[in-house]
Structures are given as structure tokens and as C-alpha cells.
Design a protein around this motif. Structure first.
Motif, short mmCIF file in Angstrom:
data_model
loop_
_atom_site.label_atom_id
_atom_site.label_comp_id
_atom_site.label_asym_id
_atom_site.label_seq_id
_atom_site.Cartn_x
_atom_site.Cartn_y
_atom_site.Cartn_z
N LEU A 65 -53.28 -27.99 -18.85
CA LEU A 65 -53.99 -29.17 -19.35
C LEU A 65 -54.47 -28.91 -20.77
O LEU A 65 -55.11 -27.90 -21.05
N ALA A 66 -54.16 -29.83 -21.67
CA ALA A 66 -54.60 -29.71 -23.06
C ALA A 66 -56.09 -30.01 -23.13
O ALA A 66 -56.53 -31.07 -22.68
N ILE A 67 -56.86 -29.07 -23.66
CA ILE A 67 -58.31 -29.24 -23.79
C ILE A 67 -58.73 -28.95 -25.23
O ILE A 67 -58.05 -28.23 -25.95
N ASP A 68 -59.87 -29.53 -25.62
CA ASP A 68 -60.38 -29.26 -26.96
C ASP A 68 -61.27 -28.02 -26.94
O ASP A 68 -61.40 -27.35 -25.91
N GLU A 69 -61.91 -27.72 -28.06
CA GLU A 69 -62.73 -26.51 -28.18
C GLU A 69 -63.96 -26.52 -27.28
O GLU A 69 -64.60 -25.50 -27.08
N ASN A 70 -64.29 -27.68 -26.71
CA ASN A 70 -65.42 -27.78 -25.78
C ASN A 70 -64.98 -27.83 -24.32
O ASN A 70 -65.81 -27.98 -23.43
N VAL A 72 -63.02 -30.21 -23.06
CA VAL A 72 -62.80 -31.60 -22.66
C VAL A 72 -61.31 -31.90 -22.75
O VAL A 72 -60.67 -31.57 -23.76
N PRO A 73 -60.74 -32.51 -21.71
CA PRO A 73 -59.30 -32.84 -21.77
C PRO A 73 -58.99 -33.74 -22.96
O PRO A 73 -59.70 -34.70 -23.24
N LYS A 74 -57.91 -33.41 -23.66
CA LYS A 74 -57.48 -34.21 -24.81
C LYS A 74 -56.74 -35.46 -24.34
O LYS A 74 -56.16 -35.47 -23.27
N ARG A 75 -56.77 -36.48 -25.21
CA ARG A 75 -56.02 -37.71 -24.97
C ARG A 75 -54.80 -37.73 -25.89
O ARG A 75 -54.93 -37.47 -27.08
N GLY A 76 -53.65 -38.05 -25.32
CA GLY A 76 -52.45 -38.19 -26.12
C GLY A 76 -52.43 -39.52 -26.83
O GLY A 76 -53.36 -40.33 -26.70
N PRO A 77 -51.37 -39.81 -27.57
CA PRO A 77 -51.26 -41.09 -28.28
C PRO A 77 -51.33 -42.30 -27.34
O PRO A 77 -51.76 -43.37 -27.73
N LEU A 127 -50.20 -37.95 -15.55
CA LEU A 127 -51.61 -37.60 -15.63
C LEU A 127 -52.39 -38.84 -16.06
O LEU A 127 -51.90 -39.66 -16.84
N ALA A 128 -53.61 -38.94 -15.56
CA ALA A 128 -54.47 -40.07 -15.91
C ALA A 128 -55.92 -39.63 -15.85
O ALA A 128 -56.26 -38.63 -15.20
N PHE A 129 -56.77 -40.39 -16.53
CA PHE A 129 -58.21 -40.17 -16.42
C PHE A 129 -58.74 -41.05 -15.31
O PHE A 129 -58.41 -42.23 -15.21
N ASP A 130 -59.58 -40.48 -14.46
CA ASP A 130 -60.21 -41.22 -13.38
C ASP A 130 -61.69 -41.36 -13.71
O ASP A 130 -62.14 -41.02 -14.81
#
Length: 169
Positions: A65-70, A72-77, A127-130
Motif C-alpha cells: 500500500l502506497a503511504i505518505d511520510e505520516n 496515510v494511504p496515498k490517493r492516485g489520480p 482498492l477503495a477508501f471506506d
């Protein structure tokens, strides 16, 4: 074919390796004491038992899963979460780094946890955000079965409640 015959399920269904919530769970499942927590490394609650057998110094996992420096999952385009490759030195990939979690002020790395490598998504998965920003796996085979608004059953239930309360429906 989707992993489960459900409209959506947790990301943990895609994990390639067991995930240990606590040091106690690790010991119960493996029969071994986990190594001491290293606060200079990010927490890692999984391990790859085959990593040390590799002739390479770095192990690359194609799907994490792509996450940022905190963390938090990243959002794609498209606004959805996504996978990206994860590269770890083989000795880190082969070892858990589970925090003690015994008190609020215990030392930690302050870094996000190392994401668990996952299997690739099947064609009918995405993948999706719930709710609450939690990442889930959606089964596209159920896309047409999502309920929007009130169903007939919902309306019948509301009428029964109104009748019980002597309210005109």
C-alpha cells in the motif's frame, strides 16, 4: 476471481505474510520471542521467512500500500488508494520490529509502520477508501448490487415503526 464472495473486504485478505498485532501474538503464533524493538527502525509487524535465503541484499515486493511520510494511504489520480513497490534490506524483511506498546511514552521511531506486501489484485478487485479513510478491497462483481437510498424493505420497516408510534406514514 476475487478472493472472497463479498462486496468488500479488508486489505489483510491480500497480505502475503502473517501480521502480528502485538509481541504476545507473535510469540503465541511462532513459539519464539520477538527480537527487541529497535526505535531506529520503523515498526514492522510482519516478516518474510524466505528473505534471508535470497542472494540479493535488497528484497523488492511489487505490491505494498502506497503511504505518505505520516503513514496515510496515498490517493492516485483516480482518487483511489494504490500499490507501489516496497524495497527492504533482506535482514529487515526477515525480521519483525514490533513495539512493546506497554506505556504511552515508550520510545518509538516516529515513522509509519512498514506496509505489508500484498498479492496482486485480481481483475475483478480494486482498492477503495471506506468509512474513516480505511482502505478496503472492492469486489467489482458486486458493483451493480450496491444499494442507493431506501429499499422496499427499508420503507416497510419505517411504516411498521410509524404505525407502532401512531404516526401517519
Amino acid at each position: 476471481m476475487a478472493a472472497l464472495p463479498l462486496p468488500k473486504y479488508g486489505l489483510q485478505e491480500l497480505y502475503l505474510f502473517p501480521y502480528f498485532q502485538t509481541r504476545e501474538q507473535y510469540k503465541a503464533m511462532t513459539g519464539e520471542e520477538p527480537p527487541p524493538f529497535d526505535p531506529t527502525r520503523p515498526a514492522q509487524c510482519w516478516y518474510d521467512p524466505e528473505a534471508l535465503k535470497s542472494s540479493r541484499r535488497v528484497i523488492v515486493y511489487e505490491n505494498a500500500l502506497a503511504i505518505d511520510e505520516n503513514g496515510v494511504p496515498k490517493r492516485g489520480p483516480d482518487g483511489k488508494p494504490y500499490f507501489e513497490p516496497l524495497a527492504l534490506p533482506k535482514h529487515e524483511a526477515a525480521t519483525v520490529n514490533i513495539p512493546y506498546k506497554q506505556r504511552a511514552n515508550e520510545p518509538s521511531s516516529g515513522l509509519p509502520d512498514v506496509p505489508v506486501p500484498c498479492r496482486a489484485l485480481h481483475d475483478d478487485e480494486e482498492l477503495a477508501f471506506d468509512f474513516g479513510g480505511v482502505v478496503v478491497v472492492k469486489n467489482k462483481n458486486f458493483a451493480n448490487e450496491e444499494v442507493v437510498g431506501f429499499t422496499r424493505g427499508d420503507r416497510e420497516l419505517l411504516r411498521a415503526i410509524a404505525k407502532k408510534l401512531n404516526v401517519n406514514p
